[in-house]
Design an enzyme around this catalytic site. Structure first.
Site: not given
Ligand code: UT7
Length: 332
Positions: A116, A256, A286
């Site tokens: 990125c 970004h 992204n």
């Molecule tokens: O540019 C390249 C580098 N990448 C980044 O900069 C990405 C950085 N990370 C992020 O943007 C975020 O961490 C994500 C968008 C990837 C994930 O968001 P988060 O707020 O960190 O969610 P999480 O991983 O803590 O997950 C929260 C909950 C989980 O469920 P439980 O364990 O609380 O029951 C996940 O399983 O949300 C669930 N979950 C989803 N639910 C619906 C994860 N992905 C999804 C989804 N739809 N697509």
């Protein structure tokens, strides 16, 4: 030629998005997700997907538009740097293929792999060839066809990414416009937090790597998020301090587009109101190396000569950094 120091100014920008739009609604039919979750956790509403072709085809469209817009003969371009993690092939470089497709017969170039941060690494590199007086026209492209390496069965990655390309023309400037400063960083100990595990020399392709889905992006979202907030905000504040810029002096943050919450944290740390922050994540998701030039393209008509822009990014690997530049032209 005058006595002024030569700086590298952006003299044009052009983007390209493939036609197909993948909405949150359609994604909800593919994996267990929904518009509410994606919108509130990331800010993405839809993203564009390349159904036919490769990164060089998206880059070609952006570059053809850029050449036309800047009235440039393709044979006058000296160098083309392509930031990408989704090259057409492991080799030859996408830059090489792009030069052939667009008639840039006298240019040489290379691909720069910094996830990125691909566009800011490439822009900083390109600026050096202008500042030394060596070259007059350098094109910097940020392009990624993330759909070629995303697992559409993995809801934690497939909702974020999209495909797209952006390109800028860099030319010498003697009025002090263009790239003023940059801070670039990397930390390879982050390799496993955002990685395409197979396909390279460590894990060459085998039936097993395919079966284990190791040719797709693996992301530790929470870890990347933490590092991104700390480091993207940190380096953006650092480049302001280093150049004695107050939040009033900064006209635009060009961040970004990985997650709206990372963008907000960065803007807050810099003391910038929302009106000064370029945001298009809702439309494109992204696009990895594509995000920054696509922001510049979308906001080009609002930019004025002399505006102070801070471009900043954080990416897998890890790679991050910021570029401070003065915009070189008024809306045309
Ligand atoms: O540019 C390249 C580098 N990448 C980044 O900069 C990405 C950085 N990370 C992020 O943007 C975020 O961490 C994500 C968008 C990837 C994930 O968001 P988060 O707020 O960190 O969610 P999480 O991983 O803590 O997950 C929260 C909950 C989980 O469920 P439980 O364990 O609380 O029951 C996940 O399983 O949300 C669930 N979950 C989803 N639910 C619906 C994860 N992905 C999804 C989804 N739809 N697509």
């Amino acid at each position: 030629m005058g006595m002024g120091k030569i700086t590298a100014a952006i003299t044009g920008v052009q983007g390209y998005l493939p036609e197909y739009v993948l909405t949150n609604e359609e994604l909800s039919t593919m994996v267990d997700t929904n518009d509410e979750w994606i919108t509130s956790r990331t800010g993405v509403k839809e993203r564009h997907i390349m159904k036919n072709g490769a990164s060089s085809d998206m880059a070609s469209e952006a570059v053809k538009g850029l050449l036309k817009k800047t009235n440039t003969n393709p044979e006058d371009v000296d160098l083309v740097i392509v930031g990408t993690v989704t090259a057409d092939h492991p080799f030859p470089s996408t830059s090489n293929i792009l030069c052939d497709k667009t008639g840039m017969k006298n240019a040489w170039g290379f691909d720069l792999n910094a996830a990125c941060s691909g566009f800011i690494y490439s822009l900083a590199t390109a600026s050096q060839f202008i500042e030394t007086g060596k070259y007059k026209k350098v094109i910097v492209v940020g392009v990624d066809m993330m759909s070629s390496i995303i697992d559409y069965e993995d809801r934690t990655t497939c909702v974020i990414f999209g495909d797209g390309a952006g390109a800028v023309m860099l030319e010498p400037n003697e009025e002090g416009m263009g790239v003023q400063d940059f801070i670039l960083r990397s930390d390879g100990s982050g390799v496993n937090f955002w990685v395409q595990p197979a396909g390279g020399s460590l894990n060459p392709p085998t039936i097993e790597t395919v079966e284990k889905r190791q040719h797709f992006v693996k992301q530790e979202g929470k870890q990347v998020f933490k590092f991104a907030v700390t480091n993207m905000a940190g380096v953006s504040a650092e480049i302001m301090e280093k150049n004695n810029l107050s939040s009033d002096d900064v006209d635009w943050l060009v961040p970004h587009q990985a997650n709206l919450r990372i963008i907000d944290a960065t803007a807050n740390r810099m003391g910038l109101p929302k009106e000064k922050v370029m945001i298009n994540i809702q439309k494109y998701g992204n696009t990895t190396a594509g995000t920054l030039p696509l922001c510049l393209w979308d906001y080009e008509n609002q930019l004025k000569k002399g505006d102070n822009l801070i471009l900043s990014a954080f990416g897998g690997g890890f790679t991050w950094g910021a570029v401070y530049l003065k915009w070189a032209y008024d809306p045309k």
